[in-house]
Design an enzyme around this catalytic site. Structure first.
Site, PDB file in Angstrom:
ATOM      1  CG  HIS A  87      -2.454  10.609  -2.583  1.00  0.00           C
ATOM      2  ND1 HIS A  87      -3.434  11.428  -2.186  1.00  0.00           N
ATOM      3  CD2 HIS A  87      -1.901   9.919  -1.601  1.00  0.00           C
ATOM      4  CE1 HIS A  87      -3.831  10.873  -0.832  1.00  0.00           C
ATOM      5  NE2 HIS A  87      -2.512  10.171  -0.601  1.00  0.00           N
ATOM      6  CD  GLU A  88       1.014   7.878  -1.505  1.00  0.00           C
ATOM      7  OE1 GLU A  88       1.749   8.388  -0.450  1.00  0.00           O
ATOM      8  OE2 GLU A  88       0.228   6.993  -1.335  1.00  0.00           O
ATOM      9  CG  HIS A 111      -1.897   1.210   1.106  1.00  0.00           C
ATOM     10  ND1 HIS A 111      -3.106   0.763   0.537  1.00  0.00           N
ATOM     11  CD2 HIS A 111      -1.813   2.571   1.377  1.00  0.00           C
ATOM     12  CE1 HIS A 111      -3.965   2.061   0.572  1.00  0.00           C
ATOM     13  NE2 HIS A 111      -2.884   2.952   1.009  1.00  0.00           N
ATOM     14  CB  ALA A 112       0.882   4.100  -2.287  1.00  0.00           C
ATOM     15  CD  GLU A 166      -3.664  11.360   3.269  1.00  0.00           C
ATOM     16  OE1 GLU A 166      -3.460  10.949   2.162  1.00  0.00           O
ATOM     17  OE2 GLU A 166      -3.131  10.687   4.124  1.00  0.00           O
ATOM     18  CG  HIS A 179       1.331  12.624   1.628  1.00  0.00           C
ATOM     19  ND1 HIS A 179       0.343  13.065   2.260  1.00  0.00           N
ATOM     20  CD2 HIS A 179       0.808  11.454   1.078  1.00  0.00           C
ATOM     21  CE1 HIS A 179      -0.848  12.447   2.247  1.00  0.00           C
ATOM     22  NE2 HIS A 179      -0.508  11.340   1.440  1.00  0.00           N
ATOM     23  CG  HIS A 214      -6.190   3.374   5.008  1.00  0.00           C
ATOM     24  ND1 HIS A 214      -6.412   2.633   3.957  1.00  0.00           N
ATOM     25  CD2 HIS A 214      -5.402   4.277   4.636  1.00  0.00           C
ATOM     26  CE1 HIS A 214      -5.599   3.467   3.049  1.00  0.00           C
ATOM     27  NE2 HIS A 214      -5.166   4.298   3.512  1.00  0.00           N
ATOM     28  CE1 TYR A 234      -5.756   8.733   2.558  1.00  0.00           C
ATOM     29  CE2 TYR A 234      -6.818   7.489   4.473  1.00  0.00           C
ATOM     30  CZ  TYR A 234      -5.650   7.747   3.593  1.00  0.00           C
ATOM     31  OH  TYR A 234      -4.215   7.480   3.895  1.00  0.00           O
TER      32      TYR A 234
HETATM   33  N1  ASP Z   1      -2.080   7.267  -0.670  1.00  0.00           N
HETATM   34  C1  ASP Z   1      -3.322   6.488  -0.838  1.00  0.00           C
HETATM   35  C2  ASP Z   1      -3.988   6.281   0.286  1.00  0.00           C
HETATM   36  O1  ASP Z   1      -3.680   7.393   0.809  1.00  0.00           O
HETATM   37  C3  ASP Z   1      -2.482   5.137  -1.365  1.00  0.00           C
HETATM   38  C4  ASP Z   1      -3.274   4.707  -2.472  1.00  0.00           C
HETATM   39  O2  ASP Z   1      -4.251   5.218  -3.202  1.00  0.00           O
HETATM   40  O3  ASP Z   1      -3.073   3.401  -2.656  1.00  0.00           O
HETATM   41  O4  ASP Z   1      -4.132   5.445   1.102  1.00  0.00           O
HETATM   42  N1  SER Z   2      -5.208   6.621  -0.677  1.00  0.00           N
HETATM   43  C1  SER Z   2      -6.504   6.087   0.079  1.00  0.00           C
HETATM   44  C2  SER Z   2      -6.637   4.922  -0.124  1.00  0.00           C
HETATM   45  O1  SER Z   2      -6.302   3.898  -0.746  1.00  0.00           O
HETATM   46  C3  SER Z   2      -7.543   6.998  -0.340  1.00  0.00           C
HETATM   47  O2  SER Z   2      -7.824   7.151  -1.581  1.00  0.00           O
HETATM   48  O3  SER Z   2      -7.786   4.101   0.624  1.00  0.00           O
HETATM   49 ZN    ZN Z   3      -2.021   9.762   1.428  1.00  0.00          ZN
END
Ligand code: ASP
Ligand code: SER
Ligand code: ZN
Length: 628
Positions: free
Chosen positions: A397-398, A367-368, A425, A401, A527, A537
């Site tokens: 997205h990353e 997971h990123a 986020e 951060h 998560h 998010y």
């Molecule tokens: N950054 C994304 C999330 O915040 C990671 C994803 O989209 O897989 O979890």
């Molecule tokens: N990165 C977050 C997730 O993967 C929100 O998009 O759930």
């Molecule tokens: Zn993120």
């Protein structure tokens, strides 16, 4: 997600980093009676020093554990996490003693509040509790990382199965197999650990004066926790009509594609048909819902990359020079955007230390996430990138951060964070909204002749809505479920039923098959075992449109909002940086005001962006019975 040390899988997680060597913290003990403002200042200075040192060390340990899961790295991560939890709890208890001292400076008061509120998983001070909590948290996260599902009986890891769920080439039976195997293999074994984790964290929260862990999570937003819960409800009600229209339209298209036996015309949508393991973003099935003719988009970013020769690294590729070659190039596009608006290039170490793809020979957390290991400029991303449209967006997205982390890296340790976690986020996502057809032409991914004309606007908007609008109820329900688990209104025996009920209530989706009594489907979403609060998010989904609208205004954009790209606009970069550089030093409305001029978080920008689509969807839905 972003990894802030402490809140890294770590149970300790202060809302920022925290650290201090015990000796230093003890150098400024709270006196038994009438502590002074000067003593509070000294306590903060010592706590910041200790937490800063801890976070750098803990980040290294977490990085190694996340990118090389073994019994040994799990043990080290749990040990380090326990140390962080104990430190964070000690600071929270100490900070409480100073909270009503007269004459506190703004910063000291703010930092005392952060120390009191900012622990994701607190543990009670009882000996052994922090250790047990961190062993469980590490085990949960690592189990997720090692999780597998199957497709046609073939075993797939998390990033592979996620990518397969996004392909349109499978049959409903195959989607069902992938969905069910993933939820059964990954989620189910976690249940007992999760029950225990919630118990310990709640005991910890109560010792710190909170009703439960969820109340603690809601206390990090510069407002009363109850007001924060109300704010999320207000925002949800504001955007819900958009979701309802999208749900109705998409359900109809899935019915056309699969027939009544697979997807009925009425009622909820089958969760495995939406192009995503968690039905959280639906963009991958855009071709199934694209408006016929005039609105059809005609391109997909993943396909554009593939047309240029980009190809996902084969798991069997042995040549180190070839492994990650194309995926790294995808990151260059992301960096290029930030450079174009005036941000300095990423440090060289980013390119040597980042995990771009899944390693060939070991278990990792795919997971990123984005990291700043030394809290200065040791920026890195950990991802198992694939050449596809989802990951192109996730890269932006990353990187959001990482650029945020760098922008505030001169602040004092407790301010090394976003204005709130939703801001963190939202930054990269607001950049990704600028990936317009014209931008794709500018970076030479799209042939200028293929730029969709104005009559394709509905297609463009629908493609975005499939990711952005579809996500809203998912973004909300994850923590509503956890808030219920923590406050006891959801009992362990009902964990899965409550989850399935909430998926139905908010998203209007159902599992492809009835779930067994001992299922624990929440565990199949990163998560939950990763203990990353999720309301961030939901906030980010809304905030990113406010940021984007503000940036387009600064750029002087006159056309329809969704066609705006501020690529190359230094004035936007300057204003954005002004907000980012504030870190967590001011209440979030101050930060919002700097970039957008407004102090309110609001769904209005998002509604404006999608207004033409809403109208169109409602026309398409005329005569249908919407809802579920
Ligand atoms: N950054 C994304 C999330 O915040 C990671 C994803 O989209 O897989 O979890
Ligand atoms: N990165 C977050 C997730 O993967 C929100 O998009 O759930
Ligand atoms: Zn993120």
């Amino acid at each position: 997600m972003k990894i802030l040390v402490s809140r890294l899988a770590v149970a300790a997680a202060l809302s920022l980093c925290i650290s201090a060597s015990p000796a230093l913290a003890e150098a400024a003990p709270a006196p038994a009676a009438a502590p002074t403002a000067a003593q509070a200042d000294a306590f903060i200075a010592a706590a910041e020093k200790e937490s800063y040192d801890y976070v750098t060390e803990a980040s290294r340990i977490q990085w190694v554990n996340n990118t090389f899961i073994t019994e040994d790295t799990d043990a080290l991560a749990a040990q380090s996490g326990a140390k962080g939890t104990e430190m964070a709890v000690r600071f929270a208890l100490e900070a409480a003693k100073y909270k009503d001292v007269p004459g506190l400076s703004f910063d000291t008061k703010r930092k005392l509040d952060m120390l009191r509120n900012g622990i994701v998983l607190p543990a009670p001070t009882k000996p052994g509790a922090a250790t047990e909590l961190n062993e469980i948290a590490t085990r949960l996260q690592s189990s997720y990382g090692k999780g597998k599902g199957t497709l046609d009986g073939k075993v797939l890891n998390g990033s592979d199965i996620e990518a397969e769920m996004g392909e349109l080439t499978h049959t409903p039976a195959e989607y069902q197999e992938m969905w069910t195997s993933w939820h059964d293999n990954v989620g189910k074994p976690m249940k007992a650990d999760y029950v225990r984790l919630a118990e310990i964290a709640n005991a910890g929260a109560r010792e710190l004066g909170f009703a439960d862990t969820g109340a603690m999570w809601r206390s990090g937003y510069d407002m009363a926790p109850d007001d924060f819960a109300k704010l999320t409800e207000t925002l949800w009600q504001q955007v819900k009509p958009l979701y309802d229209s999208l749900h109705c339209y998409v359900r109809g298209k899935l019915n056309e594609k699969y027939g009544d036996a697979v997807q009925a015309k009425t009622g909820p949508i089958r969760a495995d048909l939406l192009g995503n393991m968690w039905a959280q973003e639906w963009g991958n099935i855009y071709p199934l819902v694209a408006p016929k003719g005039a609105g059809d988009l005609g391109y997909d970013v993943g396909d554009l990359l593939k047309a240029q020769g980009f190809v996902s690294t084969s798991p069997s590729e042995m040549d180190p020079a070839k492994r990650g070659f194309w995926e790294k190039k995808m990151f260059k596009y992301g960096e290029g955007f930030f450079s174009s608006i005036g941000f300095a290039p990423l440090p060289d170490t980013f390119w040597t230390r980042t995990q771009f793809i899944a390693p060939r020979d070991r278990e990792v957390i795919c997971h990123a996430s984005a990291w700043d290991v030394d809290q200065k400029d040791d920026l890195r991303i950990k991802m198992c990138t694939k050449v596809n449209s989802d990951d192109f967006t996730t890269i932006h997205h990353e990187l959001g951060h990482n650029y945020y982390q760098r922008a505030y890296n001169k602040l004092s340790p407790l301010y090394l964070n976003g204005a709130n976690d939703g801001f963190h986020e939202a930054i990269g996502d607001s950049i990704a909204l600028s990936i317009t057809p014209q931008y794709l032409v500018d970076i030479k991914l799209l042939d200028p002749a293929k730029v969709p004309s104005a009559d394709k606007d509905i297609g463009l908007l629908l493609r975005q809505a499939m990711d952005k609008v579809a996500f809203l109820p998912f973004g909300l329900l994850i923590d509503r479920w956890r808030w219920g688990v923590f406050d006891g209104s959801i009992k362990p025996a009902d964990y899965n039923k409550a989850w399935t009920d909430m998926r139905l209530k908010y998203q209007g989706i159902v599992p492809p098959v009835a779930r067994p009594d001992d299922a624990f489907d929440p565990g199949a979403k990163f998560h939950i075992p990763g203990n990353t609060p999720y309301t961030r998010y939901f906030l980010a989904r809304i905030l990113q449109f406010q940021f984007y609208e503000a940036a387009c205004k600064i750029a002087g954009w006159k056309g329809p909002l969704h066609r705006c790209s501020y690529y190359g606009n230094k004035a936007v970069g300057e204003k954005l940086n002004a907000m980012l550089a504030m870190g967590a030093s001011k209440p979030w409305p101050d930060a919002l005001q700097v970039y957008t001029g407004s102090r309110e978080i609001s769904g209005k920008a998002m509604l404006t962006y999608f207004a033409p689509l809403k109208k169109w969807l409602d026309q398409q839905n005329k005569g249908k019975s919407c809802g579920w």
